[in-house]
Write a protein that holds these residues in place. Structure first.
Motif, PDB file in Angstrom:
ATOM      1  N   PHE A 271     -10.757  -2.166  -6.854  1.00 25.17           N
ATOM      2  CA  PHE A 271      -9.966  -3.231  -7.343  1.00 25.17           C
ATOM      3  C   PHE A 271      -9.046  -3.566  -6.113  1.00 25.17           C
TER       4      PHE A 271
ATOM      5  N   GLY B 199     -16.570  -3.598  -8.496  1.00 27.59           N
ATOM      6  CA  GLY B 199     -15.243  -3.755  -8.739  1.00 27.59           C
ATOM      7  C   GLY B 199     -14.756  -5.008  -9.172  1.00 27.59           C
ATOM      8  N   ASP B 200     -13.515  -5.238  -8.730  1.00 22.69           N
ATOM      9  CA  ASP B 200     -13.185  -6.642  -9.221  1.00 22.69           C
ATOM     10  C   ASP B 200     -12.042  -6.947  -8.233  1.00 22.69           C
ATOM     11  N   LYS B 201     -11.453  -8.384  -8.145  1.00 18.79           N
ATOM     12  CA  LYS B 201     -10.565  -8.663  -7.434  1.00 18.79           C
ATOM     13  C   LYS B 201      -9.707  -9.820  -8.187  1.00 18.79           C
TER      14      LYS B 201
ATOM     15  N   TYR C 115      -3.580  -8.467 -10.885  1.00 20.57           N
ATOM     16  CA  TYR C 115      -3.708  -6.984 -11.228  1.00 20.57           C
ATOM     17  C   TYR C 115      -2.456  -5.958 -10.706  1.00 20.57           C
TER      18      TYR C 115
ATOM     19  N   LEU D   3      -4.941  -0.915 -15.651  1.00 19.48           N
ATOM     20  CA  LEU D   3      -6.328  -0.513 -15.075  1.00 19.48           C
ATOM     21  C   LEU D   3      -6.410   0.745 -14.876  1.00 19.48           C
TER      22      LEU D   3
END
Length: 331
Positions: free
Chosen positions: A6, A113-115, A119, A126
């Motif tokens: 992330f 994953g993620d961006k 977050y 998370l």
């Protein structure tokens, strides 16, 4: 290992550039920003017991069909993704991770994953959903973040709020990083990344336990994965450069610089950012900033308190169980 990755940070800190750099790696796929992880977490009471197939089906359909979730940007087949989520292990993290894993698989890559800069305010949430994740916090000079936010059409707040947004990002990162297991939290600075990208990316790959690949130095070749409607990411269309470093000198007024350096000074100096020392801001500016900071802190406290109470009374399991390494699975 296929630990999720992330990317987090204050808005306008360069997270899209870093996303493209990691997405260029032959084993890693990081999609454009999605908007369904946090809403799904905070609305999780609505989905009921995910051991029930009908409940998983309803959650999957909500993720895929809700317009604001940006699912269409992933280029995945809706029906196939819904079916895959419905067949996932019956936890919220597993179902959400299934979408991100499907995106990686569509690019022929194992790590997903993620961006999303936001977050950084929700790292504990998370971690509950993705206990084996690795978090990469990209840090940029707070004055540059504030100056850039001022120019964004989607930014609806004032300078004081922008300054506090950077302060909270730094503080939230430090707090969560202290609580995470070793090898889970990594900081790097935007200025170092654009000045010597090869060295910074090699160090980042070592943290991720991945071999460095020179293709990561050509993120502009993959800029097409960023939706064209996001014109504020235009810089990612070109080769890596340091032209945006210290742009705050022309974007911020003298009063804004005084306020930013006064309230962010210790944090800025911790990361090696020099202060210009323009003097103390007017009392009215300081009062407005501290009111803004107090209101934001109260909002965060209320959100965490509500969520903490729910976790106490439900003892729910939201952890992702997609890892292929049993030693990384939550107990």
């Amino acid at each position: 290992m296929e630990r999720p990755i992330f990317i987090v940070g204050c808005p306008r800190s360069g997270t899209t550039l870093l996303q493209l750099m990691l997405h260029a790696h032959p084993r890693i796929a990081i999609p454009p920003e999605t908007r369904f992880l946090l809403p799904a977490y905070y609305r999780r009471a609505e989905w009921g017991d995910l051991d029930e197939p009908a409940h998983r089906q309803r959650l999957a359909e909500w993720i895929v069909t809700t317009r604001g979730h940006k699912f269409d940007d992933l280029g995945l087949d809706p029906a196939a993704t819904i079916a895959e989520m419905a067949a996932a292990p019956p936890t919220l993290g597993s179902m959400l991770g299934t979408v991100l894993r499907a995106y990686a698989a569509s690019h022929g890559k194992p790590r997903w994953g993620d961006k999303r800069p936001t977050y950084i305010r929700y790292l504990p949430d998370l971690i509950r959903m993705f206990p084996d994740a690795q978090f990469v916090h990209l840090i940029r000079d707070g004055r540059d973040c504030v100056g850039s936010l001022k120019q964004m059409s989607w930014w609806k707040y004032d300078t004081a709020y922008a300054i506090n947004t950077w302060a909270r990002a730094i503080d939230n990162g430090h707090e969560a990083g202290r609580r995470m297991p070793p090898g889970s939290y990594y900081e790097l600075q935007y200025e170092h990344l654009v000045a010597d990208p090869a060295a910074e990316l090699q160090a980042l790959c070592a943290f991720l336990d991945e071999a460095y690949d020179p293709s990561m130095l050509r993120p502009h070749e993959l800029a097409s994965v960023t939706p064209r409607r996001k014109t504020h990411h235009a810089r990612t269309q070109g080769e890596i450069d340091a032209a945006a470093v210290r742009s705050w000198e022309s974007r911020l007024t003298g009063a804004e610089i005084r306020l930013a350096e006064h309230v962010l000074g210790d944090r800025l100096e911790t990361y090696g950012y020099d202060l210009t020392g323009p003097g103390r801001p007017p009392a009215k500016d300081l009062a407005h900033y501290y009111r803004t900071a107090a209101e934001a802190k109260q909002d965060d406290f209320r959100r965490r308190a509500r969520d903490g109470w729910r976790r106490i009374v439900t003892e729910e399991d939201v952890a992702c169980r997609l890892s292929t390494d049993p030693t990384l699975m939550p107990s």
